[in-house]
Every structure is written in structure tokens, then in C-alpha cells.
Scaffold this motif. Structure first.
Motif, PDB file in Angstrom:
ATOM      1  N   PHE A 116       0.833  -1.210   0.000  1.00  0.00           N
ATOM      2  CA  PHE A 116       0.000   0.000   0.000  1.00  0.00           C
ATOM      3  C   PHE A 116       0.865   1.256   0.000  1.00  0.00           C
ATOM      4  O   PHE A 116       0.516   2.266  -0.627  1.00  0.00           O
ATOM      5  N   LEU A 117       1.980   1.211   0.692  1.00  0.00           N
ATOM      6  CA  LEU A 117       2.889   2.347   0.686  1.00  0.00           C
ATOM      7  C   LEU A 117       3.495   2.532  -0.710  1.00  0.00           C
ATOM      8  O   LEU A 117       3.614   3.657  -1.216  1.00  0.00           O
ATOM      9  N   TRP A 118       3.842   1.413  -1.351  1.00  0.00           N
ATOM     10  CA  TRP A 118       4.386   1.478  -2.725  1.00  0.00           C
ATOM     11  C   TRP A 118       3.374   2.126  -3.672  1.00  0.00           C
ATOM     12  O   TRP A 118       3.735   2.971  -4.497  1.00  0.00           O
ATOM     13  N   ALA A 119       2.112   1.717  -3.567  1.00  0.00           N
ATOM     14  CA  ALA A 119       1.095   2.256  -4.469  1.00  0.00           C
ATOM     15  C   ALA A 119       0.950   3.757  -4.296  1.00  0.00           C
ATOM     16  O   ALA A 119       0.818   4.504  -5.285  1.00  0.00           O
ATOM     17  N   GLN A 120       0.987   4.232  -3.058  1.00  0.00           N
ATOM     18  CA  GLN A 120       0.876   5.672  -2.834  1.00  0.00           C
ATOM     19  C   GLN A 120       2.116   6.410  -3.345  1.00  0.00           C
ATOM     20  O   GLN A 120       2.011   7.510  -3.901  1.00  0.00           O
ATOM     21  N   ASP A 121       3.258   5.805  -3.164  1.00  0.00           N
ATOM     22  CA  ASP A 121       4.488   6.434  -3.665  1.00  0.00           C
ATOM     23  C   ASP A 121       4.523   6.479  -5.186  1.00  0.00           C
ATOM     24  O   ASP A 121       5.266   7.275  -5.773  1.00  0.00           O
ATOM     25  N   HIS A 122       3.740   5.630  -5.847  1.00  0.00           N
ATOM     26  CA  HIS A 122       3.763   5.547  -7.304  1.00  0.00           C
ATOM     27  C   HIS A 122       2.483   6.063  -7.941  1.00  0.00           C
ATOM     28  O   HIS A 122       2.188   5.728  -9.088  1.00  0.00           O
ATOM     29  N   GLY A 123       1.732   6.890  -7.236  1.00  0.00           N
ATOM     30  CA  GLY A 123       0.664   7.609  -7.913  1.00  0.00           C
ATOM     31  C   GLY A 123      -0.722   7.484  -7.344  1.00  0.00           C
ATOM     32  O   GLY A 123      -1.629   8.208  -7.774  1.00  0.00           O
TER      33      GLY A 123
END
Length: 820
Positions: free
Chosen positions: A61-68
Motif C-alpha cells: 500500500f505504501l508502494w502504491a501511494q508512492d507511485h501515484g
């Protein structure tokens, strides 16, 4: 940083306004950065996964927010902070015809008010269909009386919204809908003409039958289930015919009102229901306040957006491209996060919790379309720009639906899923064959998945001011003013993300006319081009799109009328337009050149302010008004007098002459308890007037004074249908301030809702004084005597707050509120 990301996007320094909006609206406790907010949101949502998956999902979930992926405001502000606040942005609440109680599961009017107040208190925005409420004048057999109609009760909802502060220290937001065939529709259309319902967006629910009658120049029946006082005809469907009208005349009233002050909007109800995935289980008749979510009674939905600028590779080069692979990956994770938000939320009402469990609606959309197009070298108002937007919407649809199928395999489909009926729906029939096959085999977790919402503040805080939702940029650079705790004003320069990046790459941005051709703003394109963009994207969105079609002030009325007909023909679910006009003002104001003097803030200082140390010789023109008001102690009568003087000066390169208040006077009984505060208040107002201070602001502050003795009845407002509604105030001071406002409004010094009229307008008014007769008490001011602006801005205090692009915007300081 992922090597495939835009090389420069994260290298640019954060704009000051973005950092401040983040801290004020979304950062909690010790949080100060976007990364900390994202980590909290990821942790809070992952906590609702099965134990073995939590750590893995938190990182994903953190990755998804960091990627848009940008969750909507309710999730970013409330997830994981322990508030009794909802993570849902969107609600629709039912309203029945009874005063109280429940009938067939529908609450009566005052029960509905209590339910909506609880929903707004928890942070939700609420929409209502008021069509069930019987028309004004119809029979109320139980009490042998006549009904007052839905518009009268809307005033109570409006007052409740104004009073209730929602979670996160913001006021609630509401959408009021009335069907086009309701007998009170004309009153509803004109409801905002006099400045009422400042806490409502209004939309007319239009049917295909009505639109066909408009095109055929036919007649149209206004009907209701409630019996009229003088029955005309009872139809076989059990509805009484109140009147028959010419459809085109009624349609012109809708369009004329929208042309004049941007409301009401229009919802195409048959299109909304015909495209509803749950056509077999519910009927939709209202939307959330911004219009992107048609919902059933007690319906609810959370929101999130993909920042499209994060998927642009090698921007502003011949090799610029869009990374659809990463978009699909991020979209799949975003669906899982939004689905979990349904489990993580606090539900204001048990009926909403049941709706959420049974249907599991989510609304994934995008922001930054306008900025991404510029970065790719595509024009928003061209065929290739629309083709790109349609491709993004199609890829987002397929990725979201595919992810929801996988969730259904893992966690089960939504309880009301019926594979045969679901796949027979109009939207589902347009899905690719492989997706339809997978849905038939495994089901789908969420009944609805897609929605394009306004994203004003989250775009500022989390996306470096990428363009709002589906909108193009309004301006590449503008100034946003903010009132600070010490009452000073801070001015921010706010720049569009694409423009900043172009400048960051070393390009010259000093002359807008020399920018590459893809740099096109909202008002530089035709209204039809705005409409065409909606039409290109809507087939791939299962809910709806919040978008404003901006048109210039001189846009011809006949062409404006055609916009709405074209929208219906194009299969849109609704339409909102904005035309700068004397009632609502302009959409936004562009920052003046640095050398120009900053204009005075509306309501902060009087025009041509000049300090007067003493009363000038000679006579002053004065007006006196007899004022009667009622308190718990009985009826009181006072006389208010305002003296005016002529002031001449130069402003903005022009010689102007205006009339300003100079002295306020109210005789007081020396033996009365209130003598001291009456005398001191009038003297202080007089001093403020002579010093060039803001009388508008002083009176607005006085109206906020509260006492413990109960309401004071004083004066009235005239509704759009001509009925005079008594005004109740929180104290005697507030009542006196209201009457002073009314005197200055009639004089033309204040606009109809208490804000300051411009010096240029006052100059014209003074020039007309010899020929314009005085306005009687309670009558409307002559044309041209007062220029209305908007509601009071909570940030700078100016009467300049309007609904634009689905957000609440202040044209004076560029405050943004009420967005996703």
C-alpha cells in the motif's frame, strides 16, 4: 526512486502552499511530511487484512501511494488516527413526506435531518432527493392543513448543515435534488436567486420523457402522489396531476437560472439508472454533493485517484510516453485499499453500514489529466487528447474490474451480486469478453469501482498541484491568499505541476503566448471541447464524473441552452456549467502583474477609504429605519440612523466618487439596561466608518454575537416564491447588525448578502442617484445597485466563496475546500 519514474518530478522543491495544505488538512499529530501520512494510511488499512498478510500489504500500500495512488481526503485525514470519523466521502440520505417517524424504512423530514447531521458530523457529504415531500398547498389530511412544500424544508437542512461542524473542522456539504415533474419545481429552480441555501448544491432530476417533450415542443405534466387541494386528475399510476406546462418553457427556466448563477445543475436520471450495475436491486435519484456518485438511499462510497502525471515518462520530449503497465499495477492495489476502507471506516448510521457491506461500492478515478496531457505534448481540446483520456479510462476500468474479480476469489463477491443480472447490465455488457467470463466464474467484490471526483486539496497536498480531476488547468500560475493567526495575509504563488516541470527543465515560461501549443487552459477552449472530453471518458466510468464546463461571461444564451441538450444526446449522466456573472462572480482571478497595486480584499476595507478626524461642516444625508424585534422579554422598537458622506479619489487609474457611511446612531433610553452597549456600539461603528475600516466585516462580526436569552425575531427574507420568512438571530446585537446590513444593502453600499460592493459599482450608483428612486423596505435593489458575490470564505473572510469544478473556491484568496 523507481528508474522508470519521471526523471524530474520528484526533484522539484515542494511548493509552500502544498506543504501548508498538507499540515492543515491531512497531517496528524507529529506528522509533517507526505511520507508520514502515506505510512499511516498504509498501516491503518493493512490492519484489516488477515494477520499473515498485514506486513506485506502495508508495504504494498505504501508502494502504491508512492507511485501515484492518492486516497481521497477522508481517508488521508481520518485513517488510523482514532477519530470517530468516516472514511467515506459520499452519501445519499432518504427523505420521506412525513414530518417525523418512519414509513417503509424511509425517515420523515426531521428524522432525516438528524440522520444527515450525524453523517456530516462524521465527515461525510450528503445528497438528498426531496421529491417525496408533498407540494406546497397540497392537503395534509391528518392535521387538516396545507403543506409548505420541499423548498421550505430544505431551509431547515441548510441551517443544520451550517450549524454542524464535520470531522476535521470543516462544514458539511450537501446536494439537493428535485425531479423535473415535481409541482414545486419552479420554486426549486429559483431557490438560490435570493442567496438562500448557501450550504447546498442544487440539481434538477431530468427524465428522458421530459427531454423528448422539450425537443418536440410538447406539454409536460407536473405530478405527485399527494392529493392537491383542488384535484385535477388522478392518473392510472396513482399520481395526481397538479399542472400541465410547456416543456420548453420549464427547460428555459432551468437553463436561465444556471446561466445566471451556475445552479441548478442537471442530472439525467434515466441514463443514471440505465447504466447502473445494480439496476436490479436499487433506484438512483440523487448524488453526493459533487455529483460523481449517484447513490441509492443510505448509499455510500469511498474515493481515490491515480495521479496521471506520475506515469508520464520523459516528459516534454519527442520520446514522451505514458506507462500503462505501472498504472495497471497501481490501480489493482488501489482497489484493494479502497475495499479495505469499507471495513476500516466508522459508519455514522447502521443503514449505511448495511449498504456498504451489501454492495461494497468504491470510486477509483484519476487526477492530473490536464497536466499529464501537457507533459505528453497533447492538447486537452484536440482529438488526440481525448483519445488518450479515453484510453486511460478504459485501461483503468479493466484493471479495476480485474482486481475486484481477484478480490472476489480471495474474499468473496459483494452479497447482492447476481451473475446473470449483473452481466446483463448496460455497463457490464461493454466489458471485454475475458473479464465478463471471469466475473461469471468468480463473481466481483465491488458493485461499482470507478468515479472521477474533484481533487482540489489532495492534488495540492499530494500531487504538487497537478490539475484537478478530469479538468484542464485554469491558470498556469495564480496567487492564493491565506489569513494568518495574527490577522495578516500571506500570499502564495501557486503553479500548475506541468508548468513548474517545464520551467524546471530550463524552459522559458515568462510569456504564456510563447508556450508550446499543448499549454491550453480551461477558458482558452470551447465549451463543446469540455463536453467532448466528458463524452470520451464517460463510457468507461460506471458511476459518474464531476466536471464543470466553463464558459465566458458573454457566451450566448441559446448556445448555452444547447450544451445541456448535447450532453443528454451524448449519453452523459449530468452536467454542471460555470459562467462568470453578476450573481456568482468570476471563477478564479489570475494574479496581477507584479507592478500593479494589489486590490483591496472584499469586505476588508471600504472602497476609497480615507480617515476623517472630525465631522465635516454642513449637512450629511441620512436614512432612518424603524426596527421592531421580539425577544423573550417582549416586543421592542428602536430607530436606526445612518449618515452618509461623499468621498472622491483615484483608484486603479480612474477618478471615482462614492458615498460612504460616516455615522451610526440609535437613540437609547438612559434608564434602560442596554443603554451602555447601544451607545458604545454605535460610537465604535462610527469610528470604524470614519477610519475607513470595513463596515461589512464589522456588521458580519456583530451578527455572530450570541447570548443566553434565546433567539431574537427581527426582520424577514423573501423566498423565491414570494413568501416572507421571519429571521431569527442569536442576540439583540445580531438583530441590530442584521437591520443595519439591510439598510446598507438597500442603499447599495453592501451587496445582498452583506459583502462589500466595489468602488467602481458605487461610483456608478452615485452617478445614478439623481434618477434612481429609493428602494422600499423589503424590495429588491434596482439593477446595478449591488453586485452579489458569494458565501463567506472561512479562510480570508471575503464574500467570494463559490462552487467551481466540484470544489469550494474563494475568488479572493483561492481557498479550496469541499473536494475529495
Amino acid at each position: 526512486m523507481n528508474a522508470s519514474d519521471s526523471l524530474f518530478a520528484n526533484a522539484m522543491p515542494t511548493q509552500d502552499v502544498s506543504a501548508d495544505v498538507l499540515r492543515e488538512k491531512y497531517a496528524k499529530g507529529d506528522e509533517t511530511t507526505v511520507a508520514q501520512v502515506r505510512a499511516r494510511v498504509a498501516r491503518a488499512l493493512a490492519a484489516h487484512e488477515a494477520e499473515p498478510l498485514r506486513l506485506e500489504m502495508e508495504q504494498l500500500f505504501l508502494w502504491a501511494q508512492d507511485h501515484g495512488f492518492v486516497p481521497a481526503g477522508r481517508i488521508n485525514s481520518a485513517a488510523g488516527v482514532g477519530l470517530k470519523a468516516t472514511l467515506m466521502n459520499c452519501f445519499v440520505q432518504p427523505v420521506g413526506d412525513a414530518i417525523s417517524g418512519r414509513a417503509a424504512g424511509t425517515p420523515g423530514i426531521y428524522d432525516a435531518i438528524a440522520e444527515s447531521a450525524e453523517t456530516m458530523r462524521r465527515g461525510g457529504g450528503v445528497g438528498y432527493d426531496f421529491s417525496a415531500i408533498r407540494p406546497a398547498g397540497s392537503l395534509v389530511k391528518g392535521t387538516q392543513s396545507r403543506a409548505s412544500g420541499p423548498v421550505s424544508y430544505m431551509a431547515v437542512f441548510d441551517a443544520s448543515c451550517r450549524t454542524v461542524e464535520s470531522a476535521g473542522a470543516r462544514r458539511g456539504a450537501q446536494m439537493g435534488v428535485l425531479r423535473i415533474d415535481h409541482p414545486d419545481i419552479e420554486t426549486f429552480i429559483a431557490a438560490k436567486d435570493g442567496g438562500a441555501f448557501s450550504n447546498f448544491n442544487l440539481s434538477v432530476g431530468v427524465t428522458d420523457a421530459f427531454m423528448r417533450a422539450v425537443l418536440d415542443d410538447g406539454e409536460f405534466e407536473l405530478t405527485h402522489a399527494a392529493e392537491p387541494a383542488e384535484p385535477i386528475r388522478l392518473r392510472p399510476d396513482g399520481r395526481w396531476v397538479y399542472r400541465t406546462v410547456r416543456a420548453r418553457d420549464l427547460w428555459d427556466r432551468v437553463i436561465r437560472s444556471t446561466y445566471d448563477h451556475a445552479e441548478p445543475g442537471v442530472l439525467f436520471l434515466d441514463r443514471i439508472n440505465g447504466e447502473n450495475n445494480l439496476y436490479y436491486a436499487e433506484t438512483l435519484s440523487a448524488t453526493n454533493p459533487c455529483g460523481e456518485q449517484p447513490l441509492p438511499p443510505y448509499g455510500c462510497c469511498d474515493l481515490g485517484s491515480l495521479n496521471l502525471t506520475r506515469f508520464v515518462r520523459q516528459p516534454f520530449t519527442a520520446q514522451a510516453r505514458f506507462d500503462f503497465d505501472t498504472l495497471r499495477e497501481v490501480a489493482a492495489v488501489a482497489v484493494r485499499m479502497l475495499d479495505l476502507a469499507l471495513d476500516a471506516t466508522e459508519w455514522p448510521l447502521p443503514q449505511q453500514a448495511e449498504e456498504g457491506r451489501n454492495k461494497r461500492r468504491v470510486g477509483l478515478g484519476f487526477l492530473g489529466l490536464g497536466s499529464a496531457l501537457v507533459m505528453l505534448g497533447l492538447r486537452y481540446d484536440a482529438d488526440d487528447g481525448r483519445a488518450f483520456a479515453a484510453e486511460v479510462a478504459r485501461e483503468l476500468r479493466d484493471a479495476a474490474y480485474g482486481a475486484s474479480v481477484e478480490l472476489a476469489r480471495e474474499k468473496g463477491p459483494f452479497p447482492l451480486f447476481d451473475p446473470e443480472q449483473y452481466l446483463d447490465g448496460a455497463f457490464a455488457q461493454r466489458l471485454p469478453d475475458d473479464l465478463r467470463e471471469r466475473i461469471a466464474r468468480h463473481g466481483i467484490r465491488n458493485s461499482h469501482l470507478l468515479s472521477i471526483a474533484p481533487t482540489g486539496t489532495i492534488a495540492l497536498a499530494f500531487a504538487d498541484n497537478a490539475s484537478n480531476g478530469i479538468e484542464p488547468a485554469f491558470s498556469w500560475v495564480y496567487q492564493r491568499k491565506k489569513r494568518m493567526p495574527d490577522d495578516s495575509m500571506r500570499v502564495y504563488e501557486v503553479a500548475d505541476h506541468a508548468w513548474r516541470l517545464y520551467r524546471h527543465l530550463g524552459n522559458d515560461v515568462s510569456d504564456d503566448s510563447a508556450l508550446p501549443p499543448q499549454f491550453v487552459t480551461a477558458l482558452e477552449m470551447s465549451a463543446q471541447d469540455h463536453l467532448r472530453m466528458m463524452a470520451a471518458v464517460q463510457p468507461y466510468v460506471d458511476s459518474a464524473i464531476s466536471k464543470t464546463v466553463n464558459v465566458p461571461a458573454d457566451y450566448p444564451f441559446d448556445d448555452f441552452r444547447d450544451l445541456y441538450t448535447e450532453a443528454w444526446r451524448a449519453g452523459l449522466k449530468g452536467l454542471a456549467t460555470y459562467r462568470p456573472n453578476d450573481v456568482t462572480g468570476s471563477v478564479l482571478s489570475i494574479a496581477p502583474p507584479p507592478a500593479a497595486a494589489a486590490p483591496a480584499e472584499p469586505g476588508d476595507v471600504d472602497p476609497l477609504c480615507r480617515r476623517f478626524e472630525s465631522r465635516p461642516p454642513g449637512e450629511l444625508e441620512s436614512v432612518t429605519s424603524k426596527v421592531e424585534y421580539t425577544t423573550q422579554e417582549g416586543k421592542k422598537t428602536v430607530y436606526l440612523t445612518i449618515s452618509f458622506m461623499r468621498v472622491e479619489g483615484r483608484l486603479g487609474g480612474r477618478d471615482l466618487a462614492i458615498e460612504r457611511p460616516f455615522e451610526f446612531f440609535m437613540p437609547a433610553n438612559q434608564r434602560s439596561e442596554g443603554h451602555q452597549w447601544i451607545t458604545s456600539t454605535m460610537r465604535l461603528l462610527s469610528l470604524a466608518a470614519r477610519a475607513g475600516g470595513s463596515i461589512a466585516k464589522a456588521l458580519a462580526d456583530m451578527r455572530a454575537v450570541v447570548w443566553e436569552k434565546g433567539p431574537v425575531r427581527c426582520g424577514h427574507l423573501t423566498r423565491a416564491d414570494g413568501v416572507q420568512v421571519p429571521m431569527y438571530h442569536d442576540s439583540e446585537v445580531a438583530a441590530i447588525a442584521f437591520m443595519l446590513q439591510q439598510m446598507l444593502i438597500r442603499r447599495g453600499f453592501l451587496e445582498p448578502y452583506g459583502g462589500q460592493v466595489s468602488a467602481e459599482r458605487l461610483d456608478r450608483l452615485l452617478a445614478q442617484r439623481a434618477t434612481v428612486h429609493a428602494v422600499p423596505a423589503g424590495a429588491a435593489a434596482p439593477a446595478g445597485t449591488a453586485e452579489a458575490t458569494g458565501a463567506k470564505c472561512p479562510e480570508c473572510g471575503a464574500r467570494a466563496l463559490h462552487k467551481v469544478d466540484g470544489c469550494t473556491r474563494c475568488t479572493a484568496c483561492h481557498y479550496l475546500g469541499g473536494c475529495a
